[in-house]
Design a protein around this motif. Structure first.
Motif, PDB file in Angstrom:
ATOM      1  N   THR A 112       1.172   6.684  11.825  1.00  0.00           N
ATOM      2  CA  THR A 112       1.339   8.128  11.729  1.00  0.00           C
ATOM      3  C   THR A 112       1.979   8.483  10.392  1.00  0.00           C
ATOM      4  OG1 THR A 112       3.482   7.952  12.819  1.00  0.00           O
ATOM      5  CG2 THR A 112       1.562   8.359  14.216  1.00  0.00           C
ATOM      6  N   GLY A 113       1.990   9.758  10.087  1.00  0.00           N
ATOM      7  CA  GLY A 113       2.551  10.179   8.811  1.00  0.00           C
ATOM      8  C   GLY A 113       1.582   9.914   7.683  1.00  0.00           C
ATOM      9  N   ARG A 114       2.070  10.029   6.472  1.00  0.00           N
ATOM     10  CA  ARG A 114       1.228   9.854   5.293  1.00  0.00           C
ATOM     11  C   ARG A 114       1.576   8.559   4.581  1.00  0.00           C
ATOM     12  NH1 ARG A 114      -1.991  14.539   3.540  1.00  0.00           N
ATOM     13  NH2 ARG A 114      -1.391  16.314   4.818  1.00  0.00           N
ATOM     14  N   LEU A 115       0.564   7.930   4.022  1.00  0.00           N
ATOM     15  CA  LEU A 115       0.728   6.674   3.295  1.00  0.00           C
ATOM     16  C   LEU A 115       0.773   6.964   1.803  1.00  0.00           C
ATOM     17  CD1 LEU A 115       0.734   3.555   3.122  1.00  0.00           C
ATOM     18  CD2 LEU A 115      -1.766   3.681   3.079  1.00  0.00           C
ATOM     19  N   ASN A 116       1.777   6.403   1.116  1.00  0.00           N
ATOM     20  CA  ASN A 116       1.917   6.575  -0.325  1.00  0.00           C
ATOM     21  C   ASN A 116       1.003   5.596  -1.057  1.00  0.00           C
ATOM     22  OD1 ASN A 116       3.997   8.554  -0.208  1.00  0.00           O
ATOM     23  ND2 ASN A 116       5.490   6.953   0.187  1.00  0.00           N
ATOM     24  N   LEU A 117       0.178   6.098  -1.947  1.00  0.00           N
ATOM     25  CA  LEU A 117      -0.604   5.274  -2.865  1.00  0.00           C
ATOM     26  C   LEU A 117       0.129   5.272  -4.196  1.00  0.00           C
ATOM     27  CD1 LEU A 117      -4.273   6.400  -2.123  1.00  0.00           C
ATOM     28  CD2 LEU A 117      -2.789   4.857  -0.826  1.00  0.00           C
ATOM     29  N   ARG A 118       0.586   4.097  -4.625  1.00  0.00           N
ATOM     30  CA  ARG A 118       1.468   4.007  -5.787  1.00  0.00           C
ATOM     31  C   ARG A 118       0.767   3.425  -7.004  1.00  0.00           C
ATOM     32  NH1 ARG A 118       6.984   4.686  -4.480  1.00  0.00           N
ATOM     33  NH2 ARG A 118       7.346   4.821  -2.231  1.00  0.00           N
ATOM     34  N   MET A 119       1.405   3.599  -8.146  1.00  0.00           N
ATOM     35  CA  MET A 119       0.872   3.083  -9.391  1.00  0.00           C
ATOM     36  C   MET A 119       0.997   1.564  -9.460  1.00  0.00           C
ATOM     37  SD  MET A 119       2.039   4.041 -13.297  1.00  0.00           S
ATOM     38  CE  MET A 119       1.410   5.715 -13.239  1.00  0.00           C
ATOM     39  N   PRO A 121       3.064  -2.269  -7.427  1.00  0.00           N
ATOM     40  CA  PRO A 121       3.581  -2.867  -6.191  1.00  0.00           C
ATOM     41  C   PRO A 121       5.101  -2.778  -6.087  1.00  0.00           C
ATOM     42  CG  PRO A 121       3.092  -4.594  -7.760  1.00  0.00           C
ATOM     43  CD  PRO A 121       2.701  -3.308  -8.418  1.00  0.00           C
ATOM     44  N   GLY A 122       5.615  -1.654  -5.673  1.00  0.00           N
ATOM     45  CA  GLY A 122       7.054  -1.516  -5.510  1.00  0.00           C
ATOM     46  C   GLY A 122       7.453  -0.084  -5.256  1.00  0.00           C
ATOM     47  N   MET A 123       8.659   0.075  -4.658  1.00  0.00           N
ATOM     48  CA  MET A 123       9.159   1.404  -4.343  1.00  0.00           C
ATOM     49  C   MET A 123       9.644   2.154  -5.581  1.00  0.00           C
ATOM     50  SD  MET A 123       8.716   1.546  -1.081  1.00  0.00           S
ATOM     51  CE  MET A 123       9.790   2.783  -0.367  1.00  0.00           C
ATOM     52  N   ASN A 124       9.684   1.492  -6.733  1.00  0.00           N
ATOM     53  CA  ASN A 124      10.071   2.165  -7.964  1.00  0.00           C
ATOM     54  C   ASN A 124       8.869   2.464  -8.855  1.00  0.00           C
ATOM     55  OD1 ASN A 124       9.677  -0.562  -8.371  1.00  0.00           O
ATOM     56  ND2 ASN A 124      11.314  -0.795  -9.849  1.00  0.00           N
ATOM     57  N   TYR A 125       7.670   2.444  -8.266  1.00  0.00           N
ATOM     58  CA  TYR A 125       6.465   2.900  -8.964  1.00  0.00           C
ATOM     59  C   TYR A 125       6.116   4.313  -8.480  1.00  0.00           C
ATOM     60  CZ  TYR A 125       5.227  -1.660 -10.990  1.00  0.00           C
ATOM     61  OH  TYR A 125       5.210  -2.817 -11.727  1.00  0.00           O
ATOM     62  N   PRO A 126       5.570   5.138  -9.355  1.00  0.00           N
ATOM     63  CA  PRO A 126       5.230   6.514  -8.957  1.00  0.00           C
ATOM     64  C   PRO A 126       4.197   6.562  -7.835  1.00  0.00           C
ATOM     65  CG  PRO A 126       5.194   6.278 -11.352  1.00  0.00           C
ATOM     66  CD  PRO A 126       5.314   4.901 -10.786  1.00  0.00           C
ATOM     67  N   VAL A 127       4.316   7.572  -6.999  1.00  0.00           N
ATOM     68  CA  VAL A 127       3.315   7.862  -5.970  1.00  0.00           C
ATOM     69  C   VAL A 127       2.240   8.740  -6.600  1.00  0.00           C
ATOM     70  CG1 VAL A 127       2.881   8.990  -3.753  1.00  0.00           C
ATOM     71  CG2 VAL A 127       4.980   7.665  -4.088  1.00  0.00           C
ATOM     72  N   LEU A 128       0.996   8.271  -6.556  1.00  0.00           N
ATOM     73  CA  LEU A 128      -0.100   9.021  -7.162  1.00  0.00           C
ATOM     74  C   LEU A 128      -0.690  10.044  -6.203  1.00  0.00           C
ATOM     75  CD1 LEU A 128      -1.893   6.089  -9.013  1.00  0.00           C
ATOM     76  CD2 LEU A 128      -0.203   7.692  -9.919  1.00  0.00           C
ATOM     77  N   ARG A 129      -0.749   9.700  -4.930  1.00  0.00           N
ATOM     78  CA  ARG A 129      -1.155  10.647  -3.909  1.00  0.00           C
ATOM     79  C   ARG A 129      -0.828  10.065  -2.538  1.00  0.00           C
ATOM     80  NH1 ARG A 129      -6.501  11.358  -1.552  1.00  0.00           N
ATOM     81  NH2 ARG A 129      -7.735   9.447  -1.540  1.00  0.00           N
ATOM     82  N   ARG A 130      -0.945  10.870  -1.504  1.00  0.00           N
ATOM     83  CA  ARG A 130      -0.680  10.419  -0.142  1.00  0.00           C
ATOM     84  C   ARG A 130      -1.919  10.685   0.711  1.00  0.00           C
ATOM     85  NH1 ARG A 130       4.859  12.214   2.334  1.00  0.00           N
ATOM     86  NH2 ARG A 130       3.969  14.295   2.235  1.00  0.00           N
ATOM     87  N   VAL A 131      -2.167   9.776   1.667  1.00  0.00           N
ATOM     88  CA  VAL A 131      -3.352   9.901   2.510  1.00  0.00           C
ATOM     89  C   VAL A 131      -2.926   9.904   3.969  1.00  0.00           C
ATOM     90  CG1 VAL A 131      -4.890   8.826   0.830  1.00  0.00           C
ATOM     91  CG2 VAL A 131      -3.705   7.387   2.505  1.00  0.00           C
ATOM     92  N   LYS A 132      -3.794  10.450   4.810  1.00  0.00           N
ATOM     93  CA  LYS A 132      -3.513  10.555   6.229  1.00  0.00           C
ATOM     94  C   LYS A 132      -3.945   9.294   6.975  1.00  0.00           C
ATOM     95  CE  LYS A 132      -4.160  15.598   6.320  1.00  0.00           C
ATOM     96  NZ  LYS A 132      -4.939  16.725   6.907  1.00  0.00           N
ATOM     97  N   SER A 133      -3.531   9.201   8.233  1.00  0.00           N
ATOM     98  CA  SER A 133      -3.915   8.083   9.087  1.00  0.00           C
ATOM     99  C   SER A 133      -5.438   8.034   9.215  1.00  0.00           C
ATOM    100  CB  SER A 133      -3.273   8.251  10.468  1.00  0.00           C
ATOM    101  OG  SER A 133      -3.653   7.205  11.330  1.00  0.00           O
ATOM    102  N   GLY A 134      -5.984   6.818   9.210  1.00  0.00           N
ATOM    103  CA  GLY A 134      -7.428   6.629   9.272  1.00  0.00           C
ATOM    104  C   GLY A 134      -8.070   6.367   7.927  1.00  0.00           C
ATOM    105  N   ALA A 135      -7.305   6.436   6.856  1.00  0.00           N
ATOM    106  CA  ALA A 135      -7.862   6.199   5.522  1.00  0.00           C
ATOM    107  C   ALA A 135      -8.285   4.737   5.381  1.00  0.00           C
ATOM    108  CB  ALA A 135      -6.843   6.567   4.451  1.00  0.00           C
TER     109      ALA A 135
END
Length: 496
Positions: A112-119, A121-135
């Motif tokens: 559930t919720g949105r998944l962060n797609l990052r630049m 591999p790490g939590m200190n990389y920018p989030v480029l966009r977020r996608v919904k469940s089922g992506a």
């Protein structure tokens, strides 16, 4: 009888001897003819018991004079078997796995919720966009630890997701190892103006009205063309609202926009602030704050700290900039941008923006990629046409009260006067009187309890304020002791 018996026994003995001699006779060994050119003795060696056997085949060891194996029966004349080496266990190399090609490995996000797609591999990389469940994604690679997967995205081309939160058809370790992108030195990750949306939580922004002054607990605002609190709720100003750049608090409640961080690392903030011309011109001024809060699951907070605070006076309409130096954050930290009214909430519309950047020490400069907004950003509504008024003195007249007074009419010329007020300031001193007085629906207003002596030093400046109102100013001077009531009217005039 005895002589015959003896004779018969004698014959029997003779016959027995003859029978015994015939049954035990053996052939005499043949004489071995020795060639004359050999020096071999005339008697055959006793060890050559197999010399009369058939000759060994030419490919057997006997033909070369090699003795037969000691565990082979020589009496049969059969060639002795040769020793066959026992095979040893040879390690069999594992089969070489067939490398996965692009498209073989896929992953799906089912949480559930949105998944962060990052630049990266790490939590200190920018989030480029977020996608919904089922992506669904095509997996194109992994980091060395196989904790993050590189995926192909139809909008940002390449992105990274945590291997723990997606379901893949192969183990993460089966994905090909790829180069990890460098950490960006500084990268914009949020903008209160560019990320302004029409849904709560869009782009990680929330819009709220505090439950009390200087209180971080808030009620979410409803959307009605802009974010605003229910206008008829007691204690809330009818003009209380929030736009892409502006915020209008009430006397009893702050307005705040809250950004929720998805990062672990350091952030910095910059922006601008000033009172807005028109609906923000005048009043008592406002206070601005930026607060970081780390919530605890189940309620409460781990800590709260103020990152910056400022005050804007009634007429601070010149844009000012601010910068918050880098500070540490964790995922789910909340950053509050708060606008509070000082005193009443008259003319408090304030421009207060925030631009948030991710900072990595030792990172490299990276060009910013376009970030997709999750909710449509509403077009900024066209401001209503300005309404301009000019003050005109009707006359001075005697006032029977103890103090000076100003009264008059505002001529609306068909326009509602809701929200209109008369602003008065004076005398010109550090402790000068500053107040606003309401305008009645019929346009009348009244300002009283004014000091009027000595006339050469006491005067007041009045003007009209209201939604998108522009007004000229008039100086009220009580120059005669018997003329302490000024009548000043405001007329519509073309805006210049």
């Amino acid at each position: 009888m005895r002589p015959r018996l003896l004779l018969g026994l004698g014959w029997l003995m003779v016959l027995g001897l003859l029978f015994s001699a015939c049954g035990s006779s053996r052939p005499t060994p043949a004489t071995i003819v020795i060639p004359h050119d050999t020096a071999t003795p005339t008697t055959a060696p006793a060890t050559n018991a197999a010399s009369t056997a058939s000759p060994a085949p030419p490919d057997s060891p006997a033909s070369t004079g090699t003795p037969a194996s000691t565990d082979a029966p020589a009496s049969t004349g059969t060639p002795a078997p040769t020793d066959t080496p026992v095979p040893t266990d040879t390690p069999v190399p594992p089969p070489t796995p067939t490398p996965l090609t692009l498209g073989d490995m896929t992953a799906v996000y089912t949480d559930t919720g949105r998944l962060n797609l990052r630049m990266g591999p790490g939590m200190n990389y920018p989030v480029l966009r977020r996608v919904k469940s089922g992506a669904n994604f095509v997996v194109s690679g992994r980091n060395p630890e196989a904790t993050w997967l590189e995926i192909v995205d139809d909008k940002v081309k390449k992105a990274w997701v945590s291997a723990e939160v997606v379901e893949a058809n192969y183990s993460a370790a089966d994905a090909p190892l790829v180069d990890v992108p460098p950490l960006p030195a500084e990268y914009p990750v949020a903008d209160s103006v560019g990320g302004f949306g029409i849904e709560q939580g869009a782009n990680n922004w929330q819009y709220g009205a505090s439950k009390g002054s200087n209180n971080l607990a808030y009620d979410p605002m409803p959307w009605d063309g802009h974010w605003w609190r229910w206008p008829r709720t007691p204690g809330r100003s009818p003009e209380m609202r929030m736009s892409a750049e502006g915020s209008y608090p009430s006397a009893a409640s702050d307005v705040m926009r809250i950004w929720v961080s998805p990062y672990e690392g350091q952030l910095k903030i910059d922006g601008k602030m000033h009172k807005e011309r028109g609906a923000g011109y005048g009043g008592n001024g406002v206070s601005l704050r930026i607060v970081q809060r780390r919530p605890l699951e189940g309620g409460g907070s781990e800590f709260e700290q103020e990152l910056g605070s400022w005050h804007l006076g009634p007429y601070d309409i010149t844009p000012q900039t601010y910068t918050i130096p880098p500070f540490a954050v964790e995922p789910r930290d909340e950053i509050y941008f708060i606008t509070s009214a000082d005193g009443n909430d008259a003319s408090d519309n304030t421009i207060f923006t925030g631009r948030i950047a991710l900072v990595n020490e030792g990172g490299v400069p990276v060009a910013a990629l376009p970030v997709e907004n999750e909710a449509p950003v509403p077009a900024a509504p066209a401001p209503p046409p300005a309404v301009c008024y000019a003050p005109k003195l009707r006359h001075y007249e005697p006032h029977k009260g103890c103090c000076g007074e100003v009264a008059g009419l505002v001529y609306p010329e068909g326009k509602s006067l809701a929200g209109y007020r008369v602003r008065i300031e004076g005398p010109p001193a550090s402790n000068q009187f500053k107040m606003e007085f309401g305008v009645a629906p019929d346009g009348g207003y009244n300002v009283t309890a004014l000091t009027w002596w000595p006339p050469d030093k006491i005067y007041y400046t009045i003007w009209l304020v209201g939604p998108n109102v522009r007004s000229g100013k008039f100086e009220v001077r009580f120059e005669k002791e018997d003329k302490t009531r000024g009548l000043v009217d405001f007329y519509r005039t073309p805006c210049k």
